[in-house]
Design a protein around this motif. Structure first.
Motif, mmCIF file in Angstrom:
data_model
loop_
_atom_site.group_PDB
_atom_site.id
_atom_site.type_symbol
_atom_site.label_atom_id
_atom_site.label_comp_id
_atom_site.label_asym_id
_atom_site.label_seq_id
_atom_site.Cartn_x
_atom_site.Cartn_y
_atom_site.Cartn_z
ATOM 1 N N ARG A 193 0.536 4.338 0.464
ATOM 2 C CA ARG A 193 -0.273 5.539 0.208
ATOM 3 C C ARG A 193 -0.272 6.415 1.460
ATOM 4 N NH1 ARG A 193 -4.254 4.252 -4.016
ATOM 5 N NH2 ARG A 193 -5.905 5.295 -2.871
ATOM 6 N N ASP A 204 -2.045 4.173 4.198
ATOM 7 C CA ASP A 204 -1.131 3.467 5.096
ATOM 8 C C ASP A 204 -0.630 4.363 6.223
ATOM 9 O OD1 ASP A 204 -0.864 0.884 3.583
ATOM 10 O OD2 ASP A 204 -0.298 2.310 2.028
ATOM 11 N N ALA A 229 -9.228 6.582 4.828
ATOM 12 C CA ALA A 229 -8.658 5.817 5.947
ATOM 13 C C ALA A 229 -9.626 4.712 6.374
ATOM 14 C CB ALA A 229 -8.346 6.759 7.113
ATOM 15 N N ALA A 230 -10.896 5.049 6.453
ATOM 16 C CA ALA A 230 -11.902 4.064 6.882
ATOM 17 C C ALA A 230 -11.996 2.907 5.892
ATOM 18 C CB ALA A 230 -13.256 4.742 7.041
ATOM 19 N N GLN A 231 -11.721 3.208 4.625
ATOM 20 C CA GLN A 231 -11.791 2.168 3.586
ATOM 21 C C GLN A 231 -10.449 1.473 3.375
ATOM 22 O OE1 GLN A 231 -15.078 3.616 0.467
ATOM 23 N NE2 GLN A 231 -13.630 5.221 1.012
ATOM 24 N N LYS A 232 -9.535 1.703 4.301
ATOM 25 C CA LYS A 232 -8.208 1.067 4.258
ATOM 26 C C LYS A 232 -7.439 1.436 2.981
ATOM 27 C CE LYS A 232 -9.115 -1.902 7.820
ATOM 28 N NZ LYS A 232 -9.025 -1.295 9.124
ATOM 29 N N GLU A 233 -7.637 2.654 2.517
ATOM 30 C CA GLU A 233 -6.937 3.103 1.313
ATOM 31 C C GLU A 233 -5.693 3.934 1.644
ATOM 32 O OE1 GLU A 233 -11.116 3.315 -1.221
ATOM 33 O OE2 GLU A 233 -9.941 5.157 -0.946
ATOM 34 N N CYS A 270 -8.553 7.376 12.235
ATOM 35 C CA CYS A 270 -7.211 6.766 12.187
ATOM 36 C C CYS A 270 -7.024 5.837 13.379
ATOM 37 C CB CYS A 270 -6.125 7.843 12.181
ATOM 38 S SG CYS A 270 -6.003 8.723 10.621
ATOM 39 N N HIS A 296 -9.097 2.584 13.044
ATOM 40 C CA HIS A 296 -8.568 1.639 12.054
ATOM 41 C C HIS A 296 -7.062 1.394 12.210
ATOM 42 C CE1 HIS A 296 -12.360 1.228 9.906
ATOM 43 N NE2 HIS A 296 -12.541 2.508 10.176
ATOM 44 N N ASN A 297 -6.499 1.895 13.306
ATOM 45 C CA ASN A 297 -5.085 1.657 13.611
ATOM 46 C C ASN A 297 -4.155 2.089 12.471
ATOM 47 O OD1 ASN A 297 -3.081 0.802 15.384
ATOM 48 N ND2 ASN A 297 -2.940 -1.220 14.433
ATOM 49 N N ILE A 298 -4.426 3.270 11.950
ATOM 50 C CA ILE A 298 -3.581 3.817 10.881
ATOM 51 C C ILE A 298 -2.578 4.780 11.514
ATOM 52 C CG2 ILE A 298 -3.605 5.311 8.832
ATOM 53 C CD1 ILE A 298 -6.349 4.046 8.237
#
Ligand SMILES: O=C(CO)COP(=O)(O)O
Length: 124
Positions: free
Chosen positions: A2, A74, A68-72, A99, A102-104
């Motif tokens: 995503r 990539d 992003a915070a909800q890990k939705e 980002c 959460h290391n995105i």
């Protein structure tokens, strides 16, 4: 996979041009595209399927940050215009901070986005 796509007004043409370079590899892949409202409309007109959120200044950047915070998400591609002012600058900073928290992977310019997408589409 995503991916969120966001571009300030001065960078929207760059975003469409960038995506068009990967069109063959994006279409028919399992990559889902999300975008802030106006960026999304430009991307849609270029022939991509994209889920549009609110326009950036009206909360779209915040919606992307929440995803992003909800890990939705990539990957986030955010073509910022460093030569323009933005009334929602706090939202812009917040999105980039989330980002990092959460290391995105976050690409804020064309060169880094191209490196990311080359890696992504050869790995698929
Ligand atoms: O303002 C933006 C990013 O900060 C982008 O929003 P739009 O895609 O709605 O123009």
């Amino acid at each position: 996979m995503r991916i969120a796509l966001i571009a300030h007004d001065g960078k929207k043409a760059d975003m469409v041009h960038f995506l068009s370079g990967f069109k063959d590899r994006l279409l028919g892949s399992d990559i889902q595209l999300f975008a802030t409202g106006t960026t999304g409309s430009h991307i849609e007109r270029a022939g991509f399927n994209v889920e549009k959120l609110m326009s950036g200044p009206y909360g779209g950047d915040a919606q992307i940050a929440a995803m992003a915070a909800q890990k939705e998400l990539d990957i986030v591609v955010f073509f910022r215009d460093p030569l323009d002012k933005h009334p929602h600058e706090p939202d812009v900073q917040m999105l980039m901070r989330i980002c990092d928290v959460h290391n995105i992977p976050l690409a804020t310019n064309l060169a880094s986005a191209e490196l990311m997408f080359k890696q992504l589409t050869t790995a698929q």
